[in-house]
Design a protein around this motif. Structure first.
Motif, PDB file in Angstrom:
ATOM      1  N   LEU A   1       0.812  -1.215   0.000  1.00  0.00           N
ATOM      2  CA  LEU A   1       0.000   0.000   0.000  1.00  0.00           C
ATOM      3  C   LEU A   1       0.853   1.276   0.000  1.00  0.00           C
ATOM      4  CD1 LEU A   1      -2.685  -1.157   2.590  1.00  0.00           C
ATOM      5  CD2 LEU A   1      -2.957  -0.968   0.124  1.00  0.00           C
ATOM      6  N   VAL A   2       2.164   1.118  -0.140  1.00  0.00           N
ATOM      7  CA  VAL A   2       3.053   2.290  -0.166  1.00  0.00           C
ATOM      8  C   VAL A   2       2.951   2.982  -1.533  1.00  0.00           C
ATOM      9  CG1 VAL A   2       5.471   3.027  -0.158  1.00  0.00           C
ATOM     10  CG2 VAL A   2       4.658   1.358   1.513  1.00  0.00           C
ATOM     11  N   PRO A   3       2.742   4.299  -1.570  1.00  0.00           N
ATOM     12  CA  PRO A   3       2.725   5.010  -2.864  1.00  0.00           C
ATOM     13  C   PRO A   3       4.070   4.909  -3.568  1.00  0.00           C
ATOM     14  CG  PRO A   3       1.775   6.369  -1.125  1.00  0.00           C
ATOM     15  CD  PRO A   3       2.408   5.197  -0.451  1.00  0.00           C
ATOM     16  N   THR A   4       4.051   4.874  -4.875  1.00  0.00           N
ATOM     17  CA  THR A   4       5.290   4.804  -5.660  1.00  0.00           C
ATOM     18  C   THR A   4       6.185   6.007  -5.356  1.00  0.00           C
ATOM     19  OG1 THR A   4       4.137   3.623  -7.416  1.00  0.00           O
ATOM     20  CG2 THR A   4       6.220   4.681  -8.003  1.00  0.00           C
ATOM     21  N   GLY A   5       7.453   5.728  -5.090  1.00  0.00           N
ATOM     22  CA  GLY A   5       8.408   6.787  -4.781  1.00  0.00           C
ATOM     23  C   GLY A   5       8.712   6.918  -3.305  1.00  0.00           C
ATOM     24  N   GLU A   6       7.856   6.351  -2.443  1.00  0.00           N
ATOM     25  CA  GLU A   6       8.112   6.431  -0.999  1.00  0.00           C
ATOM     26  C   GLU A   6       8.913   5.223  -0.540  1.00  0.00           C
ATOM     27  OE1 GLU A   6       4.807   7.158   1.506  1.00  0.00           O
ATOM     28  OE2 GLU A   6       4.090   8.895   0.373  1.00  0.00           O
TER      29      GLU A   6
ATOM     30  N   PRO B   1       3.715   4.417   5.380  1.00  0.00           N
ATOM     31  CA  PRO B   1       3.349   5.243   4.200  1.00  0.00           C
ATOM     32  C   PRO B   1       2.532   6.469   4.592  1.00  0.00           C
ATOM     33  CG  PRO B   1       2.039   3.218   4.297  1.00  0.00           C
ATOM     34  CD  PRO B   1       3.088   3.073   5.345  1.00  0.00           C
ATOM     35  N   SER B   2       2.702   7.534   3.807  1.00  0.00           N
ATOM     36  CA  SER B   2       1.967   8.775   4.083  1.00  0.00           C
ATOM     37  C   SER B   2       0.471   8.600   3.821  1.00  0.00           C
ATOM     38  CB  SER B   2       2.519   9.905   3.205  1.00  0.00           C
ATOM     39  OG  SER B   2       2.388   9.563   1.826  1.00  0.00           O
ATOM     40  N   ARG B   3       0.097   7.715   2.921  1.00  0.00           N
ATOM     41  CA  ARG B   3      -1.298   7.371   2.653  1.00  0.00           C
ATOM     42  C   ARG B   3      -1.342   5.946   2.104  1.00  0.00           C
ATOM     43  NH1 ARG B   3       0.466  10.074  -1.829  1.00  0.00           N
ATOM     44  NH2 ARG B   3      -0.044   9.116  -3.853  1.00  0.00           N
ATOM     45  N   LEU B   4      -2.521   5.352   2.140  1.00  0.00           N
ATOM     46  CA  LEU B   4      -2.673   3.984   1.652  1.00  0.00           C
ATOM     47  C   LEU B   4      -3.040   4.012   0.169  1.00  0.00           C
ATOM     48  CD1 LEU B   4      -4.605   2.371   4.647  1.00  0.00           C
ATOM     49  CD2 LEU B   4      -2.141   2.495   4.245  1.00  0.00           C
ATOM     50  N   GLU B   5      -2.172   3.496  -0.667  1.00  0.00           N
ATOM     51  CA  GLU B   5      -2.354   3.540  -2.120  1.00  0.00           C
ATOM     52  C   GLU B   5      -3.017   2.244  -2.597  1.00  0.00           C
ATOM     53  OE1 GLU B   5      -1.302   6.414  -3.938  1.00  0.00           O
ATOM     54  OE2 GLU B   5      -2.727   5.440  -5.283  1.00  0.00           O
ATOM     55  N   TRP B   6      -4.357   2.174  -2.512  1.00  0.00           N
ATOM     56  CA  TRP B   6      -5.080   0.955  -2.897  1.00  0.00           C
ATOM     57  C   TRP B   6      -5.002   0.699  -4.404  1.00  0.00           C
ATOM     58  CZ3 TRP B   6      -6.456  -2.216   0.875  1.00  0.00           C
ATOM     59  CH2 TRP B   6      -6.660  -1.690   2.146  1.00  0.00           C
TER      60      TRP B   6
ATOM     61  N   PRO C   1      -4.869  -2.859  -8.583  1.00  0.00           N
ATOM     62  CA  PRO C   1      -5.189  -2.919 -10.021  1.00  0.00           C
ATOM     63  C   PRO C   1      -3.990  -2.609 -10.903  1.00  0.00           C
ATOM     64  CG  PRO C   1      -6.248  -1.017  -8.958  1.00  0.00           C
ATOM     65  CD  PRO C   1      -5.712  -1.883  -7.875  1.00  0.00           C
ATOM     66  N   ALA C   2      -3.062  -1.746 -10.409  1.00  0.00           N
ATOM     67  CA  ALA C   2      -1.862  -1.452 -11.199  1.00  0.00           C
ATOM     68  C   ALA C   2      -0.991  -2.704 -11.347  1.00  0.00           C
ATOM     69  CB  ALA C   2      -1.066  -0.332 -10.536  1.00  0.00           C
ATOM     70  N   ALA C   3      -0.920  -3.522 -10.280  1.00  0.00           N
ATOM     71  CA  ALA C   3      -0.127  -4.758 -10.364  1.00  0.00           C
ATOM     72  C   ALA C   3      -0.733  -5.731 -11.366  1.00  0.00           C
ATOM     73  CB  ALA C   3      -0.041  -5.401  -8.977  1.00  0.00           C
ATOM     74  N   LEU C   4      -2.078  -5.802 -11.376  1.00  0.00           N
ATOM     75  CA  LEU C   4      -2.734  -6.733 -12.297  1.00  0.00           C
ATOM     76  C   LEU C   4      -2.587  -6.305 -13.755  1.00  0.00           C
ATOM     77  CD1 LEU C   4      -6.045  -7.550 -10.399  1.00  0.00           C
ATOM     78  CD2 LEU C   4      -4.034  -9.010 -10.694  1.00  0.00           C
ATOM     79  N   SER C   5      -2.512  -5.003 -13.971  1.00  0.00           N
ATOM     80  CA  SER C   5      -2.423  -4.508 -15.352  1.00  0.00           C
ATOM     81  C   SER C   5      -0.986  -4.360 -15.839  1.00  0.00           C
ATOM     82  CB  SER C   5      -3.148  -3.161 -15.466  1.00  0.00           C
ATOM     83  OG  SER C   5      -2.540  -2.200 -14.606  1.00  0.00           O
ATOM     84  N   ALA C   6      -0.018  -4.692 -14.978  1.00  0.00           N
ATOM     85  CA  ALA C   6       1.387  -4.501 -15.348  1.00  0.00           C
ATOM     86  C   ALA C   6       1.850  -5.495 -16.404  1.00  0.00           C
ATOM     87  CB  ALA C   6       2.282  -4.602 -14.109  1.00  0.00           C
ATOM     88  N   SER C   7       1.173  -6.630 -16.503  1.00  0.00           N
ATOM     89  CA  SER C   7       1.566  -7.639 -17.481  1.00  0.00           C
ATOM     90  C   SER C   7       0.342  -8.502 -17.819  1.00  0.00           C
ATOM     91  CB  SER C   7       2.703  -8.495 -16.912  1.00  0.00           C
ATOM     92  OG  SER C   7       3.176  -9.371 -17.920  1.00  0.00           O
TER      93      SER C   7
ATOM     94  N   TRP D   1       8.711  -2.751  -5.375  1.00  0.00           N
ATOM     95  CA  TRP D   1       8.311  -3.589  -4.244  1.00  0.00           C
ATOM     96  C   TRP D   1       6.827  -3.452  -3.935  1.00  0.00           C
ATOM     97  CZ3 TRP D   1      11.259  -7.379  -2.983  1.00  0.00           C
ATOM     98  CH2 TRP D   1      12.646  -7.291  -3.132  1.00  0.00           C
ATOM     99  N   ASN D   2       6.268  -2.244  -4.070  1.00  0.00           N
ATOM    100  CA  ASN D   2       4.850  -2.078  -3.722  1.00  0.00           C
ATOM    101  C   ASN D   2       3.951  -2.889  -4.667  1.00  0.00           C
ATOM    102  OD1 ASN D   2       5.575  -0.457  -5.860  1.00  0.00           O
ATOM    103  ND2 ASN D   2       4.408   1.335  -5.195  1.00  0.00           N
ATOM    104  N   LEU D   3       4.251  -2.838  -5.971  1.00  0.00           N
ATOM    105  CA  LEU D   3       3.452  -3.625  -6.922  1.00  0.00           C
ATOM    106  C   LEU D   3       3.735  -5.114  -6.776  1.00  0.00           C
ATOM    107  CD1 LEU D   3       3.681  -1.418 -10.156  1.00  0.00           C
ATOM    108  CD2 LEU D   3       2.002  -1.338  -8.294  1.00  0.00           C
ATOM    109  N   LEU D   4       4.985  -5.453  -6.492  1.00  0.00           N
ATOM    110  CA  LEU D   4       5.341  -6.863  -6.315  1.00  0.00           C
ATOM    111  C   LEU D   4       4.595  -7.473  -5.124  1.00  0.00           C
ATOM    112  CD1 LEU D   4       7.096  -9.326  -6.983  1.00  0.00           C
ATOM    113  CD2 LEU D   4       8.870  -8.364  -5.518  1.00  0.00           C
ATOM    114  N   MET D   5       4.560  -6.758  -3.994  1.00  0.00           N
ATOM    115  CA  MET D   5       3.857  -7.264  -2.818  1.00  0.00           C
ATOM    116  C   MET D   5       2.342  -7.330  -3.056  1.00  0.00           C
ATOM    117  SD  MET D   5       6.071  -8.071  -0.539  1.00  0.00           S
ATOM    118  CE  MET D   5       7.211  -8.522  -1.851  1.00  0.00           C
TER     119      MET D   5
END
Length: 284
Positions: free
Chosen positions: A35-40, A46-51, A55-61, A249-253
């Motif tokens: 849930l860590v935003p990209t770049g943090e 994390p400063s906010r929860l990046e839900w 979906p970004a992980a599922l659409s990556a490939s 790491w955020n998308l991988l997790m």
């Protein structure tokens, strides 16, 4: 006396809590990183929860395709191991098989062998499989079963551990059940299918969960034998998050958590039978 009992109970609870934390802390950290935003940094809260990481992980490939490949391999391997281990376990436990004790010793010997040892022979067998993948009758000229569903499923068709577990469960069932059925004229197949096998549902649940989990999480064999993107499984699909100089790491997790859902669903669905099977196996 009473204070000793209370002290013993408190110690057991503390140990249980420590063991629970041992498993929960890495899991909670994995959820936090997903849930860590990209770049943090992934080492800080994390400063906010990046839900949207999910979906970004599922659409990556091509994850829907990889998911379908993993489901096909895991389901066929599970069904194959259940059928073959039930038949082999029943034969070794209830039928007068010549050399049954020797076969059991060989099965136990296979349990201690690391799977990496058989990777090269398996690769040669899949590559030289006759009349498949452009091969001739002698296994030359093509790729055999490499980069196919059959090649992915081949090492998981049967398991020494599954046969051993089923044999132990069949062996503990009373022989009088089969003897009474034979007196009534039942065939050996009917005795196997209608008398004994329905009593081994806890063991079947254990074999199902263990087989599905090991096949679903298998990384080494698909890495060796898959050549094209269309035959990748979910485990190989995770490599898209690895880059030359960094890892997402955020998308991988997030992808790892989503991949764990089918295995957890299988366990929850068969939990009652699974715990019964483990308990029964523990007292044999």
């Amino acid at each position: 006396m009473r204070w000793r009992t209370a002290l013993s109970s408190a110690t057991a609870h503390v140990v249980a809590l420590l063991l629970t934390a041992l498993y929960l802390v890495p899991l909670l950290y994995m959820v936090m990183v997903s849930l860590v935003p990209t770049g943090e940094s992934t080492l800080e809260i994390p400063s906010r929860l990046e839900w949207s990481n999910y979906p970004a992980a599922l659409s990556a490939s091509d994850f829907p395709l990889f998911f379908l490949n993993s489901v096909i391999v895991a389901v066929i391997a599970s069904v194959s191991q259940i059928v073959l281990s039930c038949m082999a376990g029943y034969a070794l436990a209830k039928l007068p098989v010549k050399g049954a004790n020797t076969i059991m010793i060989l099965l136990i010997g296979l349990l201690v062998l690391p799977p990496e040892i058989v990777m090269v022979p398996l690769f040669v067998m899949a590559n030289k499989f006759p009349l498949a993948g452009g091969n001739d009758f002698f296994g030359a000229g093509g790729m055999g079963l490499l980069d196919t569903y059959a090649g992915l499923i081949l090492p998981h068709l049967a398991s020494a551990l599954a046969i051993f577990l089923m044999r132990q469960f069949y062996k503990d069932l009373p022989d009088e059940l089969g003897q009474a059925a034979r007196v009534d004229g039942a065939s050996e197949w009917r005795i196997f299918l209608r008398i004994y096998t329905p009593l081994t549902l806890p063991a079947v649940a254990v074999v199902t969960v263990l087989t599905f989990q090991s096949t679903w999480n298998d990384f080494l064999w698909p890495l060796i034998q898959v050549r094209s993107n269309d035959m990748r499984t979910l485990q190989l699909g995770l490599s898209v998050f690895y880059q030359e100089n960094s890892t997402q790491w955020n998308l991988l997790m997030a992808a790892v958590i989503l991949m764990s859902i089918p295995v957890m669903a299988i366990f929850v669905f068969g939990q009652r039978f699974f715990t019964d099977g483990i308990s029964a196996g523990a007292v044999k």
